[in-house]
Design a protein around this motif. Sequence first.
Motif, mmCIF file in Angstrom:
data_model
loop_
_atom_site.group_PDB
_atom_site.id
_atom_site.type_symbol
_atom_site.label_atom_id
_atom_site.label_comp_id
_atom_site.label_asym_id
_atom_site.label_seq_id
_atom_site.Cartn_x
_atom_site.Cartn_y
_atom_site.Cartn_z
ATOM 1 N N PRO A 54 44.603 33.739 40.030
ATOM 2 C CA PRO A 54 45.721 34.695 40.099
ATOM 3 C C PRO A 54 45.461 35.855 41.058
ATOM 4 O O PRO A 54 46.385 36.330 41.732
ATOM 5 C CB PRO A 54 45.881 35.210 38.672
ATOM 6 N N VAL A 57 46.061 34.315 44.631
ATOM 7 C CA VAL A 57 47.433 33.880 44.888
ATOM 8 C C VAL A 57 48.436 35.019 44.732
ATOM 9 O O VAL A 57 49.334 35.192 45.559
ATOM 10 C CB VAL A 57 47.811 32.693 43.968
ATOM 11 N N LEU A 58 48.288 35.815 43.680
ATOM 12 C CA LEU A 58 49.279 36.844 43.356
ATOM 13 C C LEU A 58 48.835 38.273 43.656
ATOM 14 O O LEU A 58 49.641 39.191 43.640
ATOM 15 C CB LEU A 58 49.666 36.741 41.880
ATOM 16 N N GLY A 59 47.553 38.482 43.873
ATOM 17 C CA GLY A 59 47.041 39.819 44.138
ATOM 18 C C GLY A 59 46.246 40.364 42.968
ATOM 19 O O GLY A 59 46.286 39.856 41.852
ATOM 20 N N ARG A 61 46.480 42.833 41.036
ATOM 21 C CA ARG A 61 47.165 43.287 39.810
ATOM 22 C C ARG A 61 47.238 42.190 38.758
ATOM 23 O O ARG A 61 47.431 42.471 37.588
ATOM 24 C CB ARG A 61 48.566 43.773 40.136
ATOM 25 N N TRP A 62 47.136 40.940 39.194
ATOM 26 C CA TRP A 62 47.239 39.804 38.280
ATOM 27 C C TRP A 62 45.874 39.253 37.879
ATOM 28 O O TRP A 62 45.791 38.255 37.179
ATOM 29 C CB TRP A 62 48.082 38.705 38.918
ATOM 30 N N SER A 63 44.810 39.885 38.326
ATOM 31 C CA SER A 63 43.464 39.410 38.052
ATOM 32 C C SER A 63 43.038 39.723 36.618
ATOM 33 O O SER A 63 43.029 40.887 36.208
ATOM 34 C CB SER A 63 42.475 40.081 39.006
ATOM 35 N N ARG A 89 40.358 40.537 48.330
ATOM 36 C CA ARG A 89 41.078 39.260 48.311
ATOM 37 C C ARG A 89 40.378 38.233 49.207
ATOM 38 O O ARG A 89 40.291 37.054 48.871
ATOM 39 C CB ARG A 89 42.524 39.466 48.757
#
Length: 151
Positions: A54, A57-59, A61-63, A89
Amino acid sequence: MEQERPATHSSSSADGVPLPIVKLNRWVLVLGVLIGIVTQQPAATTILFVLLLPAVVLGQRWSPIAALGRWLFATKLPGAERQDRRLMRFNNTIALALLGAAQIAFVAGLPMVGWALALMVAGAASVALAGFCVGCFLYYQFKLHRRQILG
């Protein structure tokens, strides 16, 4: 004319990733791979892959690792030195690619190759914890030579 700062240098930019979270990410990678090797369970590297996916793929904030870090280090984060999000990233993308290749190796019946790839991740994270970020060096070299690399 302003020069680009080396990627290995941390900044105080408010949009960067706080260093306590960066270090937590590195420790999770090192310990996850070591647990996998000691227990001979490739599933440990699968879990690391899923944790990084995550973020890549999403940045950030989603980790899940960053979420844990925000909770664990809530009082330290406001004044913490920060690392560029793009650099984090980039490093996570390299780790994700190596861990993904390790998963393929394990499934293909090549456990030694899988563990070697996973050890590359743990080794790079360990060296970064000791003070030299291999991914940061690669990122900076890419930025310096991107026109030559990309044509």
